[in-house]
Design an enzyme around this catalytic site. Structure first.
Site, PDB file in Angstrom:
ATOM      1  N   HIS A 174       0.836  -1.222   0.000  1.00  0.00           N
ATOM      2  CA  HIS A 174       0.000   0.000   0.000  1.00  0.00           C
ATOM      3  C   HIS A 174       0.867   1.266   0.000  1.00  0.00           C
ATOM      4  O   HIS A 174       0.431   2.305   0.475  1.00  0.00           O
ATOM      5  CB  HIS A 174      -0.950   0.026   1.206  1.00  0.00           C
ATOM      6  N   SER A 295      15.254  21.285 -16.638  1.00  0.00           N
ATOM      7  CA  SER A 295      14.060  22.096 -16.841  1.00  0.00           C
ATOM      8  C   SER A 295      14.440  23.361 -17.585  1.00  0.00           C
ATOM      9  O   SER A 295      15.521  23.928 -17.361  1.00  0.00           O
ATOM     10  CB  SER A 295      13.450  22.454 -15.485  1.00  0.00           C
ATOM     11  N   LYS A 301      16.494  21.702 -11.456  1.00  0.00           N
ATOM     12  CA  LYS A 301      15.781  20.447 -11.689  1.00  0.00           C
ATOM     13  C   LYS A 301      16.603  19.378 -12.408  1.00  0.00           C
ATOM     14  O   LYS A 301      17.416  19.666 -13.272  1.00  0.00           O
ATOM     15  CB  LYS A 301      14.515  20.694 -12.521  1.00  0.00           C
ATOM     16  N   GLU A 308       9.106   8.509 -16.593  1.00  0.00           N
ATOM     17  CA  GLU A 308       7.737   9.024 -16.760  1.00  0.00           C
ATOM     18  C   GLU A 308       7.131   8.577 -18.084  1.00  0.00           C
ATOM     19  O   GLU A 308       5.951   8.217 -18.157  1.00  0.00           O
ATOM     20  CB  GLU A 308       7.743  10.547 -16.689  1.00  0.00           C
TER      21      GLU A 308
END
Ligand code: ARG
Length: 483
Positions: A174, A295, A301, A308
């Site tokens: 979980h 970024s 970043k 992704e």
């Protein structure tokens, strides 16, 4: 373009070579521009040119064997096919407007090159058995290539697992911390899933290894053709038994696209974990610069775009599968033009999975782990709760009672009533031996059962994982020998 003029021109029966269709004998008018634009499949089925040439060569040799072509005719068509192959390979092949698909284009060019003998190439053959043959040949090669890349990814996971030694991290259920597990164990868990993917691809290739060549448009032929000889010539395990099934079966495409969708789902799960692991909140892994992006606005970043996209593109792979199944549903026997819609989802899924596996393999192979952060998270005292309950079980207490005893200590600890180790040491049913189980790094050592997350079980697992890799490579090599 003035459509009226075109139709006028098409009606007079004098079509220039580039407007001639394979069926012009039956038609007085030529194809409309919108028909060609809508029905053409050349932009994507071009990639089957090697398979189309292989299929045509086997077909021509078969026609000669049964006396439908002379040896000279066979040779001039084979020579023309070789030249087409060269033109394709060097990208010098010139396509014309009426080249509706790769089969039409190659036959047109062979006819230009081989003269009248070229006109015999399509004897006792239809594009229906031709396209099914080409696509099966294409799948045999490409699915095998995907399997090889998956094995490489499994190897990268194993290498990182070996590198990780006895480093451990929290195992989750979980997404809540549950019990400590070795990092190596966690990495190999993904490798086992990929192993099932490899074996599924191998099964799919074995099942699709049937030649449809000789089924004709749908019903076979009145000519004395040799489908079994052609199957052997092309390296297929056998020839079709039913011509209607041979030209209309796309189970193999659906299976392949399913295999690829499930691979995509496995890659997506890996991607999701790496998105978490590389976040500031987890801080478990760092990506190599070559496998991360920056970024355009935020200078600090470092983003896990590969992970992704592995997650994001799985949606498209599932879409390819559901779209194809919907296309196949309800098609009457035998060939229907709907079946042309099998190729784009298949090609796209193979391409996307191939790209994803390569990028993820590089990302995993070059990443570094923040073992301190992982272990600190896994050393949280309450992670030992199950080991404490099992300690009581070893001393004769029923598990349900043990669960309650330990649960009460956890509750006191979380409410600020003291360190768990102290509470355990002070409880006569548990005591100092049990309290030692709460110490950092002890819990993972306790995972000793078969396939468990601790070091001894992991060492055995490494052996069976290596055996899986070597079995896979043997089977893949066997596939190559019959393809
Ligand atoms: N491009 C077609 C396909 O991919 C080839 C078969 C066409 N056959 C036909 N009877 N129109 O399915």
């Amino acid at each position: 373009m003035d459509l009226d003029d075109k139709n006028e021109f098409a009606r007079d029966g004098e079509l220039p070579a580039q407007a001639k269709t394979l069926w012009h004998g039956r038609f007085t008018g030529g194809p409309s521009e919108s028909l060609l634009a809508y029905t053409v499949s050349l932009p994507y089925d071009q990639r089957m040119w090697r398979d189309d040439i292989a299929g045509s060569k086997a077909h021509v040799r078969g026609l000669e064997r049964v006396g439908l072509l002379t040896a000279e005719e066979r040779d001039s068509v084979l020579t023309a096919l070789d030249q087409v192959a060269e033109e394709m390979d060097s990208s010098s092949f010139v396509f014309v407007d009426s080249d509706e698909d790769i089969h039409t284009a190659i036959e047109r060019r062979v006819t230009e090159l081989a003269g009248p003998a070229g006109g015999k190439l399509h004897t006792a053959r239809s594009r229906n058995d031709q396209v099914a043959t080409d696509l099966r040949l294409w799948c045999k090669r490409e699915l095998r290539d995907v399997a090889i890349r998956l094995v490489e990814m499994q190897e990268a996971l194993l290498e990182q697992a070996l590198e990780a030694g006895d480093a451990y991290l929290p195992g989750y259920t979980h997404l809540q911390r549950a019990q400590p597990v070795l990092l190596s164990h966690h990495l190999m868990a993904h490798g086992w899933a990929l192993g099932r993917d490899v074996s599924r691809l191998i099964d799919t290739v074995r099942r699709l290894d049937v030649s449809p060549l000789g089924a004709g448009a749908l019903a076979g032929s009145s000519l004395p053709i040799d489908p079994v000889g052609n199957a052997t010539d092309l390296g297929f395990a056998k020839a079709f038994d039913n011509s209607l099934d041979a030209v209309s079966d796309r189970d193999f495409v659906a299976e392949a696209v399913f295999d690829l969708a499930l691979i995509g789902i496995h890659l997506s799960r890996i991607g999701e974990e790496w998105v978490l692991w590389t976040s500031g909140e987890f801080g478990f892994a760092r990506l190599d610069d070559g496998y991360a992006t920056g970024s355009s606005m935020l200078p600090q970043k470092k983003n896990p775009d590969i992970a992704e996209l592995a997650r994001g593109k799985s949606g498209r792979l599932i879409g390819n599968l559901t779209g194809l199944l919907a296309t196949l549903k309800g098609l009457p026997m035998a060939y229907n033009r709907d079946l042309q819609e099998d190729k784009e989802p298949l090609f796209d899924s193979v391409e996307q999975v191939t790209l994803a596996v390569a990028a993820l393999t590089g990302m995993i192979a070059t990443a570094t782990f923040n073992v301190e952060a992982m272990q600190a998270a896994a050393d949280e005292e309450t992670m030992a709760a199950t080991d404490l309950a099992e300690y009581l079980v070893r001393h004769g207490m029923p598990f349900r009672d043990a669960h309650a005893v330990v649960g009460a200590h956890v509750q006191t600890c979380l409410a600020g009533g003291g360190a768990l180790a102290d509470l355990v040491a002070a409880d006569a049913r548990l005591g100092p031996d049990a309290a030692a189980l709460v110490q950092p790094g002890v819990g993972v050592q306790m995972r000793t059962s078969r396939g468990a997350a601790g070091p001894d079980a992991r060492d055995e697992q490494v052996e069976s994982y290596r055996a899986m890799l070597s079995d896979e490579m043997h089977v893949i090599r066997d596939l190559a020998s019959f393809g």
